[in-house]
Design a protein around this motif. Structure first.
Motif, short mmCIF file in Angstrom:
data_model
loop_
_atom_site.label_atom_id
_atom_site.label_comp_id
_atom_site.label_asym_id
_atom_site.label_seq_id
_atom_site.Cartn_x
_atom_site.Cartn_y
_atom_site.Cartn_z
N ALA A 97 0.85 -1.32 0.13
CA ALA A 97 -0.08 -0.09 -0.08
C ALA A 97 0.77 1.39 -0.07
CB ALA A 97 -0.85 0.13 1.21
N CYS A 98 1.89 1.40 0.97
CA CYS A 98 2.95 2.51 0.70
C CYS A 98 3.56 2.76 -0.66
CB CYS A 98 3.92 2.26 1.88
SG CYS A 98 3.11 2.49 3.59
N ALA A 99 3.90 1.68 -1.11
CA ALA A 99 4.39 1.61 -2.42
C ALA A 99 3.60 2.28 -3.56
CB ALA A 99 4.82 0.23 -3.16
N LEU A 100 2.25 1.80 -3.50
CA LEU A 100 1.35 2.79 -4.23
C LEU A 100 1.23 4.19 -3.91
CD1 LEU A 100 -1.53 -0.06 -4.70
CD2 LEU A 100 0.43 0.32 -6.33
N LEU A 101 1.44 4.46 -2.67
CA LEU A 101 1.00 5.68 -2.22
C LEU A 101 2.28 6.45 -2.38
CD1 LEU A 101 -0.34 7.89 -0.70
CD2 LEU A 101 0.51 7.12 1.54
N PHE A 102 3.50 5.97 -2.40
CA PHE A 102 4.55 6.44 -2.82
C PHE A 102 4.62 7.14 -4.24
CE2 PHE A 102 9.14 6.96 -4.11
CZ PHE A 102 9.81 7.49 -3.15
N GLY A 103 4.28 6.17 -5.12
CA GLY A 103 4.14 6.62 -6.40
C GLY A 103 3.06 7.72 -6.75
#
Length: 376
Positions: A97-103
């Motif tokens: 989830a944090c990877a998607l938010l980071f992008g």
């Protein structure tokens, strides 16, 4: 002898009192700088002049600053996850989830920059062209940063755990050494007091002189306990043993013979206090006193020719014993060796990082010899 209190050893504190450590931030800054330089080199054609270099610098800064800024937030996030230690499946889901938010945040910051610098048309055009690959690169960059921070924090945690284990082991060893030393002193005092009691019945005047000598011996024991050092000079230990043997000679008379073979070059070598006396006492009690004809105790100190350590030997010509009885000491039996030798064995196993050696040589009718090797 040293005060081996466990409270004197600092133990690592918990996460609530974590000291400031700039290592993760320095590592992250170095990684950002390296990535920026590689981006500049990839976009530079040196043969086309200085302008191309400045354009590469501009493009690298414009493209990478959002990711570098967002990456700084990943460290506290990874540390928060590490402190709470969620289940692996939950941790993977949170990181995804944090990877998607980071992008998404990277895309938003890039869009805001384009909108501010070049206007809405350019910003929307760039957004439509980079939406997919920016999301992919966001996940890849987040994964790289999170993995790096996790590895760094886990390595620090492993070092702290190893340090805590080493300190706990050291505290345990020091506490055990203190307990062992406590066994030696009462054992020595009990036997010496028995000698003085027996002497007062036979020769009160000699008993008075012996008590003065005994007072000097007690001073040695007390001074070694109060001292911060855990070593004494061999010469001091020898003087202490001479006083002890003088007391025993009052009781045993000519039945007690002493053969001193001391190398003068070793007298300033350092040894743990009360290392020789228990061995000599063991020989007096078991090798000399029970025999009508008495016996001889040989005390030797010499320099080891191979490793320059200190070789000490205490031997008697008494009846000796079965070597198996010495080995049975650790099993709680009551062999000839007594408390003193048992405690010394454990003491030298713990002290000097286990490098000191104590070896027993005996056989029925062949006397009893203890060899010590103490590193210097």
């Amino acid at each position: 002898m040293p005060d081996h209190r466990a409270s004197a050893i600092p133990l690592p504190t918990g996460g609530s009192t974590r000291r400031a450590d700039w290592t993760p931030w320095l590592a992250y800054a170095a990684g950002c700088l390296l990535s920026w330089l590689l981006y500049v080199l990839a976009g530079t054609e040196f043969q086309r002049g200085l302008w191309q270099l400045w354009e590469a610098v501009y493009q690298a800064t414009l493209q990478l600053w959002p990711a570098m800024l967002l990456g700084a937030v990943v460290l506290p996030w990874v540390r928060w996850l590490q402190d709470r230690m969620p289940r692996p499946a939950a941790a993977i889901a949170l990181h995804a989830a944090c990877a998607l938010l980071f992008g998404a945040l990277w895309q938003a910051l890039d869009f805001a920059t384009s909108l501010l610098l070049f206007g809405a048309d350019h910003a929307f055009a760039v957004f439509s062209q980079t939406l997919l690959w920016r999301a992919i690169w966001g996940a890849v960059v987040y994964a790289a940063i999170a993995t790096g921070f996790t590895a760094l924090l886990e390595a620090r945690r492993a070092r702290r755990a190893a340090l805590a284990a080493a300190q706990a082991e050291s505290a345990l060893a020091q506490a055990e050494l203190a307990a062992i030393t406590g066994k030696l002193n009462p054992h020595f005092l009990f036997n010496t007091l028995n000698t003085l009691i027996a002497l007062t019945r036979k020769d009160p005047q000699a008993a008075e002189a012996a008590l003065m000598r005994f007072a000097g011996m007690l001073r040695y024991v007390l001074d070694s306990k109060r001292s911060a050092a855990d070593r004494v000079a061999l010469a001091d230990e020898v003087a202490f043993v001479r006083d002890y043997l003088a007391l025993e000679s009052l009781r045993l008379g000519g039945r007690l013979q002493i053969d001193w073979q001391l190398d003068p070059a070793t007298l300033q070598d350092e040894i743990p206090p009360l290392s020789l006396q228990p061995l000599v006492e063991n020989s007096v009690l078991h090798g000399v006193a029970p025999r009508l004809q008495g016996g001889c105790i040989r005390i030797v100190s010499e320099r080891n020719g191979l490793n320059r350590g200190l070789d000490l030997t205490v031997a008697d010509d008494g009846p000796g014993c079965d070597p198996a009885r010495v080995a049975d000491t650790a099993e709680g039996q009551a062999p000839r060796t007594g408390i003193g030798l048992n405690a010394l064995k454990r003491r030298f196993a713990l002290d000097y990082d286990g490098r000191a050696r104590l070896r027993v040589h005996t056989a029925p009718g062949a006397g009893f010899r203890v060899d010590l090797w103490i590193p210097q």
